[in-house]
Design an enzyme around this catalytic site. Sequence first.
Site, PDB file in Angstrom:
ATOM      1  N   ASP A 111      81.170 -13.474   0.262  1.00  0.00           N
ATOM      2  CA  ASP A 111      80.529 -13.491   1.609  1.00  0.00           C
ATOM      3  C   ASP A 111      80.672 -15.290   1.484  1.00  0.00           C
ATOM      4  O   ASP A 111      81.409 -15.759   0.846  1.00  0.00           O
ATOM      5  CB  ASP A 111      79.383 -13.172   0.716  1.00  0.00           C
ATOM      6  CG  ASP A 111      78.156 -13.992   1.146  1.00  0.00           C
ATOM      7  OD1 ASP A 111      78.459 -13.406   2.849  1.00  0.00           O
ATOM      8  OD2 ASP A 111      76.942 -13.257   1.326  1.00  0.00           O
ATOM      9  N   ALA A 135      71.235  -8.666   7.287  1.00  0.00           N
ATOM     10  CA  ALA A 135      69.634  -9.011   6.812  1.00  0.00           C
ATOM     11  C   ALA A 135      68.894  -7.514   7.168  1.00  0.00           C
ATOM     12  O   ALA A 135      67.666  -7.841   7.335  1.00  0.00           O
ATOM     13  CB  ALA A 135      69.129 -10.100   8.159  1.00  0.00           C
ATOM     14  N   CYS A 174      74.712   8.179 -20.437  1.00  0.00           N
ATOM     15  CA  CYS A 174      73.413   8.907 -20.978  1.00  0.00           C
ATOM     16  C   CYS A 174      73.966   9.993 -22.066  1.00  0.00           C
ATOM     17  O   CYS A 174      72.770  10.939 -22.970  1.00  0.00           O
ATOM     18  CB  CYS A 174      73.184   9.443 -19.956  1.00  0.00           C
ATOM     19  SG  CYS A 174      72.298   8.093 -18.817  1.00  0.00           S
ATOM     20  N   CYS A 200      71.046  11.796 -17.159  1.00  0.00           N
ATOM     21  CA  CYS A 200      71.983  12.211 -16.425  1.00  0.00           C
ATOM     22  C   CYS A 200      73.134  12.702 -17.576  1.00  0.00           C
ATOM     23  O   CYS A 200      72.702  12.812 -18.559  1.00  0.00           O
ATOM     24  CB  CYS A 200      71.864  10.613 -16.457  1.00  0.00           C
ATOM     25  SG  CYS A 200      73.586   9.514 -15.259  1.00  0.00           S
ATOM     26  N   CYS A 224      76.587  10.861 -17.156  1.00  0.00           N
ATOM     27  CA  CYS A 224      77.177  10.012 -17.580  1.00  0.00           C
ATOM     28  C   CYS A 224      77.583   9.449 -18.831  1.00  0.00           C
ATOM     29  O   CYS A 224      76.904  10.198 -19.548  1.00  0.00           O
ATOM     30  CB  CYS A 224      77.125   8.748 -16.481  1.00  0.00           C
ATOM     31  SG  CYS A 224      76.025   7.734 -17.322  1.00  0.00           S
ATOM     32  N   ASP A 279      76.980 -16.704   9.060  1.00  0.00           N
ATOM     33  CA  ASP A 279      76.366 -16.093  10.207  1.00  0.00           C
ATOM     34  C   ASP A 279      74.835 -16.660   9.658  1.00  0.00           C
ATOM     35  O   ASP A 279      74.943 -17.407   9.262  1.00  0.00           O
ATOM     36  CB  ASP A 279      76.083 -14.536  10.552  1.00  0.00           C
ATOM     37  CG  ASP A 279      75.692 -14.299   9.171  1.00  0.00           C
ATOM     38  OD1 ASP A 279      76.367 -14.976   8.412  1.00  0.00           O
ATOM     39  OD2 ASP A 279      75.322 -13.308   8.553  1.00  0.00           O
TER      40      ASP A 279
END
Length: 498
Positions: A92, A195, A283, A278, A280, A127
Site C-alpha cells: 500500500d 474506502a 481449537c 472450530c 482448526c 489515491d
Amino acid sequence: MRDVFEIRAQDAGGRVGDLHVPRADVTVETPALLPVVNPNVITVDPARFDEFGAEILITNSYIIKRDDDLAARAREEGLHDLLGFDGAIMTDSGSFQLSEYGEIDTDTEEILRFQHDIGSDIGTPVDIPTPPDVDRERAADELRTTQERLELAETVDVGDMLVNAPVQGSTYPDLREEAGAHAYATDLDVFPVGAAVPMMNDYRYDDVARAVAGAKRGLGADAPVHLFGAGHPMMFALAVALGCDLFDSAAYALYARDDRYLTVHGTEQLADLHHFPCACPICTEHTPEEVRRMPDAAREELLAEHNLHVSFTELRRVKQAVRDGDLLELVEARAHAHPRTLDGYRALLDHAAQYEASDPASKDAFFYASAESARRPEVLRHRERLARLSPEGHVLLSEGPRHDGYDECWRVKAPFGPYPAALSEVYPLTAETPSNMDREGYEAAAKGVARLAGEHPDADFTLAHESWPADALDYVPPRVETLDLGEDRLTGPDGDET
C-alpha cells in the site's frame, strides 16, 4: 484483454481465477486473501503463512519508508527477505494514513519508485480514499484527483511490478461506475475498491455491495478486483458473489490483540467461550480456558492463528462453491446468520440483472432457501426468456393436472412461473423448493405469468393454481383467467370438466 488475470470458473459474479504476478514469478489462485503485515508488529511470522494457504500478502510501503532503518534494510535485502515470505507481496502507498491523518509526506511518483526499489510485486499510487456519506461535490472532486494520479502512475517506470488502480467514489454508485471505467481505461493492472473499511467497520454491507456493483459496471469482465480491507470471513461469500477477487485482512491480528475470535457467523469474545466451535489445529488442541490462562503474547499469537485458519477455510469453501455452481446458496446461508449480511445480500439481489450476465446458464441444482431466493439471477433469466417461447391458442398454466381441452398445457412452478413441460428437466426448473412456499415465491411466479401474457397478446391463458395468496395474484393481468385448484373445478374452454 489483461493478460495477468485468467478466469477459470464463474458463478453469479464470483470467479475462480489465476492472477499472474510476473515480478514474483508466481501465479496466485483467486479469490485470494492477503494477510496484512505491519513490519514493526509481527503477530504471526510471514514465513509460516503457507501453513494457512496464503500465496500473497500486503504490507505498507509508507510505514517502511518513514522508518530510516527499515527503509535501508528493505532496499538492501528486498521485501521478500525482509519479511521472510516467498509468495507475492503487494504494498500500500500510505493512502490509509492519508485518510486517517489528513496528509502524508510522499506522492505517487516517489512512493511507486520506492515500492519498486524495495521489491514489491504489486504497488499502489497515492489515491484519495473518500469516506462514506460525504457530499457529492467533495466525492467527485476527490475522485478527479485520484484519476489524475492514476494517469500519472501510468507514466512511472516500474518494470514488471504490477500497479493497482483504486476505484473511489464514496457512497455514490454512479461515481464508482465512472471511477471503474476510468481505471479500466488505464494500462494499470489490479482494481481495488477503496474506502470500504469505514462501511465494513459499521457492518454496512448493503452500502459495500452497492459500491462494488457500481465499480463492476465500469470495469471490464477481465479486471481483477480487490476489496480493500475486507478481512472478516462472514462476508467473503458475499464479496466474491459481488465480483471481488482479492481481500486483505488485518483483522486476524487486530482482533486477536483484543481477545476476539473470528467465526463465519460473526465475532466472539474469548472470555465468553466455553468451547471452541472450530476444527482448526488451534481449537482442537486447546480449550478456551487454556488459552485464557496463557501470557498475552502467546494468547494473541494463537488467536491470530485461529483467525487465519478460519478465514482461509472459508475462502476455500467459497472457491469450491463457485466451481460447484452453488455460491448463492452459500451466500444465502451466511446472510441469514447476521442481519447486516442479509442487508448486503438483498443489495446484491437488487442488481440481479447485472449479475445474471456472468451467471452460468446451467448448474447442478437450485435450492430455494428463503424469500431472497425468489430474486436470484436464475429466476430473472427464466422470466426474461419467456419472450423466446411461442404459446398458441388457449394455454393452460397449471400447478395441477393437465387437461386435454386446451390447445397447450404448461407447468407452473414458484418462483419461476410458467414453462413448457418439455423443459421440466432443464436447470433451473429442476429446483428443490419447499412444500410451504412463501409469498415472495408466489409473487415471482405470478410475475412470470404476467411476463408471458404480455409477450404473447394473441394467446389466451388460464392459470390453475393451488391457493396462491391474493397479493401474488394481483400481479396476474386481468386477461388471464385464474382458477384455484383447491376450490374450482378445472374445465377446458369448451366447459368439459377434468
